[in-house]
Design an enzyme around this catalytic site. Structure first.
Site, mmCIF file in Angstrom:
data_model
loop_
_atom_site.group_PDB
_atom_site.id
_atom_site.type_symbol
_atom_site.label_atom_id
_atom_site.label_comp_id
_atom_site.label_asym_id
_atom_site.label_seq_id
_atom_site.Cartn_x
_atom_site.Cartn_y
_atom_site.Cartn_z
ATOM 1 N N LYS A 53 34.851 39.463 -19.386
ATOM 2 C CA LYS A 53 34.676 38.269 -18.551
ATOM 3 C C LYS A 53 33.304 38.303 -17.878
ATOM 4 C CE LYS A 53 39.543 37.398 -17.979
ATOM 5 N NZ LYS A 53 40.810 37.821 -17.375
ATOM 6 N N GLN A 97 43.189 39.638 -11.918
ATOM 7 C CA GLN A 97 43.743 40.000 -13.226
ATOM 8 C C GLN A 97 45.222 40.386 -13.091
ATOM 9 O OE1 GLN A 97 42.022 39.732 -16.112
ATOM 10 N NE2 GLN A 97 43.724 40.473 -17.333
ATOM 11 N N ASP A 120 42.039 30.157 -12.898
ATOM 12 C CA ASP A 120 43.117 30.481 -13.833
ATOM 13 C C ASP A 120 44.149 29.351 -13.901
ATOM 14 O OD1 ASP A 120 43.083 32.932 -15.212
ATOM 15 O OD2 ASP A 120 43.487 34.064 -13.385
#
Ligand code: GUN
Length: 283
Positions: A53, A97, A120
């Site tokens: 990422k 995460q 997200d």
């Protein structure tokens, strides 16, 4: 013989577009899109994702920060970091995460991220907006699948779409996006009776159950579009494989995504798209 959907090539094309758009945005506004990635504990797979990422951020011209916190991090400490990032003007997107270590309350952390920085699209506010079709961010993996379908010229409208898997990250939002694209959508899961009857009806089959090479040719209709979201290790040789038994399904399908090189590369690309969108909305 199926057309193989090349996720790497499509991802590179989308990233090139994002890079161009970012250059223009920075030149016009002086603002560099910024993403913070937070990881707790030392799951090796998560560490690889986080590294990728950050690499992608550099590639498209974003600013990025990575926070690698020890396994013993407390809920209070993690919430304090989220609060700090929520009010940091350099940061437009925050990604924590998942999965988090078991002692941490995942839902409470996701609720803590400001919806405008939730790249997200896991915050209940953003999930709700997806439900009514009025969204700013789409969850990265389902959004990546939709982009692959679009750029491969696969029409969704009126098609029988069968999503196997009902996770909050993939299955549920995937079904919602296919519905918004006017597909007729069925969601199947581990308790579905006669799964193969449902999957054999699918014009578009999305496999997202996390079981190596589970879907075999007898479960797939001739000419179906097969999207494999699985990311597993094959027990026999420990190599990366999907949920679809590629060797048997590829000759039956009209389009298919390989693993690796299908859906995977798109996920991070869509995260970049959401981060750029977050930076634009922050002005
Ligand atoms: N873990 C697996 N996929 C994802 C994702 O898309 N976002 C986050 N935050 N964690 C994940």
């Amino acid at each position: 013989m199926a057309h193989i959907i090349d996720g790497k090539a499509i991802s590179a094309a989308v990233r090139a577009e994002i890079t161009e758009e970012t250059k223009k945005f920075v030149a016009e506004t002086g603002v560099t899109p910024g993403l913070a990635v937070v990881i707790v504990g030392n799951d090796p797979a998560s560490q690889v994702y986080v590294r990728n990422k950050r690499k992608a951020c550099t590639e498209v011209g974003f600013y990025s920060e990575a926070y690698e916190l020890p396994e013993e991090t407390t809920q209070t400490e993690l919430e304090a970091l989220v609060d700090k990032l929520n009010s940091d003007p350099k940061i437009h997107g925050i990604l924590v995460q998942l999965p988090l270590p078991r002692h941490l309350d995942e839902q409470r952390i996701l609720l803590r991220i400001r919806p405008e920085k939730d790249v997200d699209a896991f915050h209940p506010y953003n999930v709700g907006r997806i439900m009514i079709g009025d969204y700013n961010y789409l969850p990265c993996t389902p959004a990546g699948v939709m982009e692959l379908l679009k750029r491969s010229g696969v029409e969704v409208s009126g098609k029988e779409c069968v999503v196997v898997g009902r996770s909050n990250i993939v299955g549920k939002p995937m079904a919602m996006l296919l519905l918004q694209a006017h597909g007729t959508v069925t969601i199947c899961h581990s308790r579905t009776k006669h799964l193969e009857e449902a999957t054999r009806r699918a014009d578009i089959l999305v496999a997202a159950i996390g079981k190596p090479e589970f879907f075999t040719a007898d479960m797939v209709k001739e000419g179906a579009v097969v999207i494999d979201v699985g990311m597993n290790r094959r027990p026999s040789d420990n190599k990366l494989c999907g949920d679809v038994d590629y060797a048997s399904v590829e000759p039956v399908a009209s389009y298919i995504t390989p693993v690796p090189g299908g859906v995977g590369p798109m996920t991070i690309t869509m995260l970049m798209q959401n981060t750029l969108r977050a930076a634009k909305s922050s002005l």
